[in-house]
Write an enzyme that holds these catalytic residues in place. Structure first.
Site, short mmCIF file in Angstrom:
data_model
loop_
_atom_site.label_atom_id
_atom_site.label_comp_id
_atom_site.label_asym_id
_atom_site.label_seq_id
_atom_site.Cartn_x
_atom_site.Cartn_y
_atom_site.Cartn_z
N ALA A 177 -6.47 -0.29 9.86
CA ALA A 177 -7.11 -0.92 8.64
C ALA A 177 -8.55 -0.47 8.44
CB ALA A 177 -6.65 -2.14 8.38
N LYS B 199 -5.66 5.39 -4.33
CA LYS B 199 -6.62 6.45 -4.70
C LYS B 199 -6.43 7.73 -4.19
CE LYS B 199 -9.97 2.86 -6.18
NZ LYS B 199 -8.83 1.70 -5.99
N LYS C 63 -8.91 9.51 2.38
CA LYS C 63 -7.69 8.78 2.65
C LYS C 63 -6.55 9.73 2.51
CE LYS C 63 -7.19 4.90 3.66
NZ LYS C 63 -7.45 4.15 4.97
N LEU D 235 -6.20 -7.99 -4.40
CA LEU D 235 -6.94 -9.08 -5.16
C LEU D 235 -7.79 -10.00 -4.03
CD1 LEU D 235 -4.37 -10.33 -7.85
CD2 LEU D 235 -6.18 -8.98 -8.37
#
Length: 640
Positions: free
Chosen positions: A372, A418, A430, A458
């Site tokens: 991550a 994205k 990415k 969020l």
């Protein structure tokens, strides 16, 4: 005059509380007979009624003694002088009435007759004299205290009840001088209140210059917080110090805007049912195993760690480049009761450091890696393309290589929507990271590689909801890059659950391919609608053409470099089912392993030269699949 003020200042500083109380008591003792003398002059219509005064002489003495006792009984000497400018007069009326009743009784004694109208006049004179004497003493005392102190000249914004009370309270302040009121109501302009003029805020520049104003106090608690903030910013732009009189709700601790905003959960704005409660956690994949999370201190990484500890892994390796982020998440996890069966291993390091990564994986016998760690803020990566590409692309390659060498069973890359047909460096980086993982899956079947693509999360750092909340808390405006911009959204909990569940899926038919998992997130959310919902959820109204008197406006500032109007989750058209109906697997073509290796070599050489523009062009061309970019990269590598 200065010598007198200096003397008064020294005397006031030398007086103890007992001395001050004694002075007030002596004042009350003397005021009773003095007021009776004035009442006699009024009653007998003479400046000096000597005959009546000689007959009533004993009454003067009795009133002095009785006035002293009444002052002690009512505790008048303990009331501070400052209070008499606002509400302290209430204590003097009972004093005047009691001493007046005493005078009525004394004058009924033989030989001491005094008309009843004179007794009433005495009571009134005593009341007014008590107030006047105290106010005079207060002004003398304040003049002494203000010796050698520079006054602060102040305007009060708001000529309502709050402003009036504030002005009354500040009259007794040692250094503050209230010059005038400001009020938006044109009907009040040029009127006076509490002896002060009420002026229009439109004249603020002239008022500040002519009266040497240095501070404005906002006494408009009924006005919404955003409007108060806008007024405050306008005043601060003139170099003024701005203070705010809080409302009762704020004083009680129930009226802060931030609390109202924080009470609304982020999932409220998804426009769909939350999925995290219905998704299984895939705990059997992680139970009893050694799991490493890179970027463990980030928004997604930390939530992954929180949900992982519930799966009871044997060991959880927290790999993080930020010391404070690593300290924070480790401390939080150790406080959780379910971590007693899990060994917690914090590792401070970067995914671009091959030695650090390899050591962490081998030393702690890592079996599953959840990657991550990434630079994800679009404008920052756009302005620092080489750093973004180095971390997101080469960091992924370094970590994947170390996993293959150590025989790690599963590797899962956290990606983003994205990466699909990117228009910015972050998305391109990415996408290249995805290509790296797909290349590794082709060449190394001992480690099962997977990719999870997110929409916007969020509540994560840098997402729009924390930004909009901050802007609303400042009174606006809420900034929007385009009226029609949309995004897919998911909660942090959904994102972490998707990663864990996707990591548990295995497909024997695609062992040589990196599966790309996406969450069915429904329809994308229009960001303008989200901004308006946040404004209304905070208890405010939108200010626009239809409602010019609203609280907070939405301001369109234009798309940022590399920003898209609409995001996508899929590069191709094919979607395959997974064991869970709301998680889908994308069927996407990838480049050959030889080609991506050539591109990485070329990109590495460009990064070494510091040519940010060339690095940006190459990343975007590769991510978008420009036909000639791979042969050109190969030529560049051979010729270098």
């Amino acid at each position: 005059m200065n010598a007198l003020r200096k003397t008064l200042f020294r005397v006031s500083q030398s007086l103890t509380r007992q001395h001050k109380q004694l002075a007030i008591w002596l004042l009350d003792v003397s005021l009773a007979p003095a007021s009776f003398l004035l009442a006699c002059m009024f009653t007998y219509n003479s400046p000096w009624p000597s005959e009546q005064l000689s007959r009533l002489g004993i009454v003067f003495a009795m009133l002095a003694v009785f006035g002293g006792f009444a002052s002690v009984a009512l505790g008048l000497m303990r009331i501070k002088l400052k209070s008499y400018q606002t509400f302290g007069t209430a204590g003097l009326f009972p004093y005047a009435a009691l001493v007046g009743a005493g005078a009525f009784f004394f004058t009924t004694l033989p030989g001491l007759h005094f008309p009843v109208v004179g007794t009433l006049a005495f009571t009134m004179i005593l009341f007014l004299a008590s107030i006047g004497a105290r106010v005079l003493l207060l002004q003398i005392y304040l003049a002494a205290l203000r010796y050698n102190k520079v006054p602060v000249r102040v305007l009060i914004y708001g000529a309502g009840t709050t402003g009036l009370r504030l002005a009354s309270a500040l009259k007794a302040h040692e250094t503050i001088r209230v010059v005038a009121f400001l009020d938006d109501d044109p009907h009040l302009h040029s009127q006076r209140m509490a002896g002060l003029r009420i002026l229009s805020p439109d004249r603020i520049e002239d008022i500040v210059r002519n009266h040497e104003i240095s501070r404005v106090i906002l006494a408009i608690p009924s006005v919404s917080a955003p409007r108060q903030m806008r007024i405050g910013r306008q005043l601060q732009s003139l170099g003024l110090e701005v203070q705010v009189v809080p409302s009762f709700e704020q004083l009680a601790g129930t009226g802060t805007m931030a609390d109202v905003l924080q009470s609304v959960p982020a999932g409220h704005f998804l426009n769909r049912d939350r999925l995290d409660v219905s998704l299984p956690d895939g705990s059997e994949t992680y139970q009893g195993r050694s799991v490493m999370v890179s970027g463990a201190g980030g928004s997604v990484g930390s939530e992954l760690c929180r949900q992982l500890v519930a799966c009871a892994p044997r060991r959880l390796v927290l790999f993080e480049i930020s010391e404070i982020a690593l300290y924070t998440i480790e401390r939080e996890l150790r406080a959780m009761p379910c971590t007693r069966l899990t060994e917690m291993v914090p590792v401070l390091g970067s995914v671009t450091d091959a030695r650090s990564v390899r050591q962490a994986i081998l030393e702690h016998e890592v079996e599953v890696v959840l990657h991550a760690a990434a630079y994800k803020h679009v404008p920052l990566v756009e302005g620092n393309p080489i750093s973004g590409l180095t971390n997101n692309v080469f960091g992924t390659r370094t970590l994947a290589d170390a996993c293959v060498e150590a025989g790690v069973k599963r590797f899962l890359l956290v990606s983003t929507d994205k990466a699909v047909r990117p228009t910015n460096v972050m998305g391109a980086s990415k996408r290249m990271a995805e290509l790296v993982i797909q290349d590794m899956a082709h060449r190394h079947t001992g480690t099962q590689f997977s990719i999870v693509r997110f929409g916007n999360v969020l509540g994560s750092s840098g997402s729009v909801i924390p930004l909009f909340r901050e802007q609303i808390a400042r009174g606006g405006p809420v900034t929007l890059t385009h009226e029609d911009v949309t995004r897919y959204f998911m909660t942090l909990s959904e994102a972490a659950r998707l990663v864990l569940l996707a990591g548990s899926f295995s497909d024997a038919s695609s062992i040589d391919r990196a599966n790309v998992f996406v969450l069915d997130m429904g329809r994308p959310v229009r960001i303008r609608d989200l901004a308006q919902q946040l404004i209304e959820a905070a208890g405010y109204t939108l200010r626009d053409r239809n409602n010019p008197g609203g609280d907070i406006e939405i301001k369109v500032i234009g798309l940022r470099p590399g920003e898209k109007l609409h995001e996508e989750l899929l590069i191709g058209d094919g979607l395959l089912k997974t064991p869970h109906p709301r998680i889908l697997r994308a069927s996407e073509e990838d480049t050959g392993g030889c080609e991506i290796a050539v591109v990485l070599q070329h990109l590495g050489r460009i990064a070494a030269t510091g040519d940010a523009e060339a690095a940006r062009r190459l990343a975007l061309d590769v991510a978008l699949g420009v036909p000639d970019v791979l042969p050109l990269a190969a030529i560049a590598v051979r010729s270098s």
